[in-house]
Design a protein around this motif. Structure first.
Motif, PDB file in Angstrom:
ATOM      1  N   UNK A  97       0.789  -1.218   0.000  1.00 25.67           N
ATOM      2  CA  UNK A  97       0.000   0.000   0.000  1.00 25.67           C
ATOM      3  C   UNK A  97       0.825   1.272   0.000  1.00 25.67           C
ATOM      4  N   UNK A  98       2.138   1.137   0.212  1.00 29.32           N
ATOM      5  CA  UNK A  98       3.013   2.311   0.163  1.00 29.32           C
ATOM      6  C   UNK A  98       3.358   2.683  -1.278  1.00 29.32           C
ATOM      7  N   UNK A  99       3.020   1.837  -2.224  1.00 34.51           N
ATOM      8  CA  UNK A  99       3.319   2.106  -3.631  1.00 34.51           C
ATOM      9  C   UNK A  99       2.603   3.381  -4.077  1.00 34.51           C
ATOM     10  N   UNK A 100       3.386   4.323  -4.588  1.00 28.37           N
ATOM     11  CA  UNK A 100       2.852   5.630  -4.990  1.00 28.37           C
ATOM     12  C   UNK A 100       4.000   6.445  -5.557  1.00 28.37           C
ATOM     13  N   UNK A 101       3.679   7.636  -6.041  1.00 26.54           N
ATOM     14  CA  UNK A 101       4.713   8.611  -6.402  1.00 26.54           C
ATOM     15  C   UNK A 101       4.894   9.558  -5.225  1.00 26.54           C
ATOM     16  N   UNK A 102       6.119   9.679  -4.770  1.00 26.19           N
ATOM     17  CA  UNK A 102       6.427  10.563  -3.652  1.00 26.19           C
ATOM     18  C   UNK A 102       7.027  11.855  -4.214  1.00 26.19           C
ATOM     19  N   UNK A 103       6.302  12.950  -3.981  1.00 24.74           N
ATOM     20  CA  UNK A 103       6.686  14.255  -4.516  1.00 24.74           C
ATOM     21  C   UNK A 103       7.306  15.113  -3.421  1.00 24.74           C
ATOM     22  N   UNK A 104       8.324  15.836  -3.800  1.00 27.18           N
ATOM     23  CA  UNK A 104       8.939  16.809  -2.899  1.00 27.18           C
ATOM     24  C   UNK A 104       8.726  18.196  -3.503  1.00 27.18           C
ATOM     25  N   UNK A 105       8.523  19.176  -2.662  1.00 29.04           N
ATOM     26  CA  UNK A 105       8.367  20.558  -3.122  1.00 29.04           C
ATOM     27  C   UNK A 105       9.126  21.474  -2.182  1.00 29.04           C
ATOM     28  N   UNK A 106       9.510  22.625  -2.692  1.00 25.93           N
ATOM     29  CA  UNK A 106      10.150  23.618  -1.829  1.00 25.93           C
ATOM     30  C   UNK A 106       9.577  24.995  -2.119  1.00 25.93           C
TER      31      UNK A 106
END
Lengths: 118, 111
Positions: free
Chosen positions: A85-94
């Protein structure tokens, strides 16, 4: 670099393993955010850093998720005992420092890390 | 909890057609933002609307913020294949330290 960079771009891991996802924000941006985007959905907030400290980690789903930003620049999102269930796209922003009194602020997103847990 | 609902979820149209995408909430937002996301990329900010009733135009894209600051719309005139992508609306929380995103509208413009 001009934009937010994230590594790796893709990560495949087995259930139960530990993974680290890295984010390099735009130089000079004091605020850093992690979001998670599941297939067909909008991004969901995970954690926000102001400098080195996690100012808001209310979006982390459970204690298997942890993030650090030791020098106030690069951040690492760490996931222990990964689950499918952790499968996903992990996005970072600043962004520049957001103020509660400031109604407008812009977050710049990286391309994301696609995590697949098999 | 502030929630944003977008409609429609999917839209497939022919080049040259017009379309409108909606973003609705029961909560008041200090501002709303519209992002466009392409496959393999992060969301890219298109516009921020701040004042109730505000209308902003970006070439063939027209963005409107509702008078009560609870909803917003994106209208595209004469859509082109290059407009294809995922359109996301988002609003900040009161502290301004996170964004709440809608579920997105996936637009496909066929040549």
């Amino acid at each position: 670099g001009a934009g937010v960079s994230q590594t790796p771009s893709n990560k495949v891991t087995e259930k139960g393993k530990y993974v680290e996802l890295r984010c390099d924000p735009i130089s000079g941006h004091t605020a850093l955010y992690w979001y998670r985007q599941s297939l067909g959905q909008g991004p969901e907030f995970l954690i926000y850093f102001q400098g080195t400290g996690a100012a808001d980690d209310s979006g982390l789903p459970n204690d298997r998720f942890f993030a650090v930003r030791p020098e106030g620049s690069v951040s690492t999102l760490k996931i222990q005992r990964t689950e499918r269930g952790d499968s996903a796209v992990y996005l970072c922003a600043s962004s520049l420092f957001p103020s509660g009194a400031q109604s407008v602020y812009e977050q710049y997103f990286g391309p994301g890390t696609r995590l697949t847990v098999t | 909890t502030q929630l944003l609902e977008q409609s429609p979820q999917f839209l497939s149209i022919q080049e040259g057609e017009n379309l409108t995408v909606y973003c609705n909430s029961s909560s008041v937002f200090s501002s709303l933002q519209w992002y466009r996301q392409e496959p393999g990329e992060g969301p890219v900010l298109l516009v921020t609307v701040v004042t109730g009733g505000e209308v902003k135009k970006l070439k063939r894209l027209t963005f409107q913020f509702g008078d009560a600051r609870k909803d917003s719309s994106l209208h595209i005139t004469a859509a082109q294949p290059g407009d294809t992508g995922l359109y996301l609306c988002a609003g900040p929380n009161n502290a301004g330290n996170m964004l709440t995103f809608g579920g997105g509208t996936r637009l496909m413009v066929k040549p």
